[in-house]
Scaffold this motif. Structure first.
Motif, PDB file in Angstrom:
ATOM      1  N   ARG A  41      -4.743  -1.899   5.416  1.00 35.51           N
ATOM      2  CA  ARG A  41      -5.938  -1.395   4.723  1.00 35.51           C
ATOM      3  C   ARG A  41      -5.830   0.105   4.449  1.00 35.51           C
ATOM      4  NH1 ARG A  41      -8.588  -4.484   8.709  1.00 35.51           N
ATOM      5  NH2 ARG A  41      -9.388  -2.585   9.702  1.00 35.51           N
ATOM      6  N   LEU A  42      -5.337   0.848   5.424  1.00 36.37           N
ATOM      7  CA  LEU A  42      -5.247   2.302   5.276  1.00 36.37           C
ATOM      8  C   LEU A  42      -4.165   2.701   4.271  1.00 36.37           C
ATOM      9  CD1 LEU A  42      -5.702   3.400   8.999  1.00 36.37           C
ATOM     10  CD2 LEU A  42      -7.330   3.704   7.114  1.00 36.37           C
ATOM     11  N   VAL A  43      -3.052   1.980   4.270  1.00 41.29           N
ATOM     12  CA  VAL A  43      -1.992   2.261   3.290  1.00 41.29           C
ATOM     13  C   VAL A  43      -2.527   2.026   1.877  1.00 41.29           C
ATOM     14  CG1 VAL A  43       0.189   1.378   2.345  1.00 41.29           C
ATOM     15  CG2 VAL A  43       0.001   1.885   4.783  1.00 41.29           C
ATOM     16  N   THR A  44      -3.270   0.943   1.700  1.00 38.04           N
ATOM     17  CA  THR A  44      -3.854   0.637   0.391  1.00 38.04           C
ATOM     18  C   THR A  44      -4.863   1.710  -0.028  1.00 38.04           C
ATOM     19  OG1 THR A  44      -3.609  -1.743   0.786  1.00 38.04           O
ATOM     20  CG2 THR A  44      -5.159  -1.078  -0.920  1.00 38.04           C
ATOM     21  N   VAL A  50       4.486   8.663   4.112  1.00 37.23           N
ATOM     22  CA  VAL A  50       5.250   8.103   5.227  1.00 37.23           C
ATOM     23  C   VAL A  50       4.318   7.366   6.191  1.00 37.23           C
ATOM     24  CG1 VAL A  50       6.744   8.630   7.214  1.00 37.23           C
ATOM     25  CG2 VAL A  50       7.001   9.932   5.079  1.00 37.23           C
ATOM     26  N   LEU A  51       4.775   6.230   6.668  1.00 37.65           N
ATOM     27  CA  LEU A  51       4.076   5.487   7.721  1.00 37.65           C
ATOM     28  C   LEU A  51       4.928   5.501   8.974  1.00 37.65           C
ATOM     29  CD1 LEU A  51       1.812   3.514   8.710  1.00 37.65           C
ATOM     30  CD2 LEU A  51       3.264   1.655   7.854  1.00 37.65           C
ATOM     31  N   ASP A  64       8.369  -6.967  11.263  1.00 35.29           N
ATOM     32  CA  ASP A  64       8.064  -8.090  10.366  1.00 35.29           C
ATOM     33  C   ASP A  64       7.104  -7.676   9.253  1.00 35.29           C
ATOM     34  OD1 ASP A  64       9.645  -9.756  11.859  1.00 35.29           O
ATOM     35  OD2 ASP A  64       7.999 -10.650  12.984  1.00 35.29           O
ATOM     36  N   ALA A  65       6.301  -6.645   9.511  1.00 38.94           N
ATOM     37  CA  ALA A  65       5.276  -6.239   8.549  1.00 38.94           C
ATOM     38  C   ALA A  65       5.789  -5.290   7.469  1.00 38.94           C
ATOM     39  CB  ALA A  65       4.106  -5.581   9.287  1.00 38.94           C
ATOM     40  N   ILE A  66       7.022  -4.835   7.599  1.00 37.69           N
ATOM     41  CA  ILE A  66       7.535  -3.814   6.673  1.00 37.69           C
ATOM     42  C   ILE A  66       7.469  -4.264   5.222  1.00 37.69           C
ATOM     43  CG2 ILE A  66       9.636  -2.618   5.924  1.00 37.69           C
ATOM     44  CD1 ILE A  66      10.347  -2.232   8.870  1.00 37.69           C
ATOM     45  N   SER A  67       7.941  -5.459   4.924  1.00 43.53           N
ATOM     46  CA  SER A  67       7.978  -5.907   3.527  1.00 43.53           C
ATOM     47  C   SER A  67       6.575  -6.016   2.939  1.00 43.53           C
ATOM     48  CB  SER A  67       8.700  -7.251   3.404  1.00 43.53           C
ATOM     49  OG  SER A  67       8.040  -8.249   4.155  1.00 43.53           O
ATOM     50  N   THR A  68       5.619  -6.509   3.726  1.00 42.22           N
ATOM     51  CA  THR A  68       4.242  -6.630   3.252  1.00 42.22           C
ATOM     52  C   THR A  68       3.628  -5.259   2.995  1.00 42.22           C
ATOM     53  OG1 THR A  68       3.921  -8.689   4.473  1.00 42.22           O
ATOM     54  CG2 THR A  68       1.943  -7.513   3.791  1.00 42.22           C
ATOM     55  N   TYR A  73       2.156  -0.794  -1.368  1.00 44.63           N
ATOM     56  CA  TYR A  73       2.366   0.515  -1.989  1.00 44.63           C
ATOM     57  C   TYR A  73       3.867   0.784  -2.024  1.00 44.63           C
ATOM     58  CZ  TYR A  73       2.057   5.551  -2.827  1.00 44.63           C
ATOM     59  OH  TYR A  73       2.199   6.816  -3.349  1.00 44.63           O
ATOM     60  N   ALA A  74       4.480   0.507  -3.153  1.00 45.91           N
ATOM     61  CA  ALA A  74       5.945   0.517  -3.283  1.00 45.91           C
ATOM     62  C   ALA A  74       6.612   1.834  -2.876  1.00 45.91           C
ATOM     63  CB  ALA A  74       6.343   0.144  -4.712  1.00 45.91           C
ATOM     64  N   PRO A  75       6.028   3.010  -3.188  1.00 43.48           N
ATOM     65  CA  PRO A  75       6.704   4.263  -2.811  1.00 43.48           C
ATOM     66  C   PRO A  75       6.679   4.558  -1.307  1.00 43.48           C
ATOM     67  CG  PRO A  75       5.193   4.611  -4.659  1.00 43.48           C
ATOM     68  CD  PRO A  75       4.869   3.272  -4.069  1.00 43.48           C
ATOM     69  N   LEU A  76       5.955   3.764  -0.541  1.00 41.39           N
ATOM     70  CA  LEU A  76       5.798   4.027   0.891  1.00 41.39           C
ATOM     71  C   LEU A  76       7.149   4.100   1.600  1.00 41.39           C
ATOM     72  CD1 LEU A  76       3.807   4.251   3.322  1.00 41.39           C
ATOM     73  CD2 LEU A  76       4.031   1.761   3.567  1.00 41.39           C
TER      74      LEU A  76
END
Length: 203
Positions: A41-44, A50-51, A64-68, A73-76
């Motif tokens: 939610r926060l990334v969106t 950077v995360l 496992d969550a990296i691809s999702t 947000y593709a540039p993440l």
């Protein structure tokens, strides 16, 4: 200014990292997430550069969550920030598309350098992890008969108590086996352990 989100279920740890980052003049902590769902939610909402993502999260495996997360947000750019100093975990993170891997035992300057390097488009692995990988031998994973037996029952969906009853072992004994299997295979939780067992044809 590099905008960062920290995803770590230990609030005090996350706040400590955020406080360290305030000592830098070019990195800003936008938000802290305590679960993968909250991180999504926060990334969106914030579109950070950077995360910083922990592996063991309450609602799943960070790797496992990296691809999702990247689909949101593709540039993440994603750095795994963890206590797991295990070659298998590093390999999993790299294979999943992590841009960096930093241990929580690193010093603040290396953390800053890692964030800057990844934000600029390069990859970064902290010195301690580099040394670990240089000296790590990577033979095929081998399990003894008991480990394989317990892993097979885990994949079938049995609980630790059920496995203990089936094999006539103590609960703590089976619990110790499962913990060791996760460490040996670089898995932070049981779901990741099942997936790895299937993918690597270990059962």
């Amino acid at each position: 200014m590099i905008n960062v989100i920290i995803a770590d279920d230990h609030r005090l740890v996350a706040e400590g990292i955020a406080k360290l980052i305030t000592d830098s003049k070019d990195i800003n902590v936008t938000a802290i997430a305590e679960s993968i769902d909250e991180a999504q939610r926060l990334v969106t909402a914030h579109h950070p550069d950077v995360l910083l993502l922990d592996v063991a999260m309450p609602d799943g495996d960070g790797i496992d969550a990296i691809s999702t997360l990247r689909q949101l947000y593709a540039p993440l750019r994603i750095i795994i920030l963890t206590v797991y100093a295990e070659p298998n975990v590093v390999h999993r993170a790299k294979a999943a598309g992590a841009n960096g891997y930093i241990l929580k035992s690193t010093d603040s300057e290396e953390l800053f350098n890692g964030i800057r390097t990844v934000a600029e488009g390069s990859s970064y692995i902290c010195r301690e992890t580099q040394t670990l990988m240089e000296h790590a031998e990577q033979p095929p994973t081998r399990l003894n008969n008991r480990e394989r037996e317990i892993l097979r029952l885990i994949v079938k969906g049995h609980s630790i108590k059920e496995i203990a009853d089936i094999l006539n072992l103590g609960f703590e004994t089976v619990h110790s086996y499962t913990k060791y299997l996760r460490q040996k295979l670089g898995c932070s939780n049981m779901a990741a352990l099942v997936r790895t067992a299937i993918e690597q044809h270990l059962i």
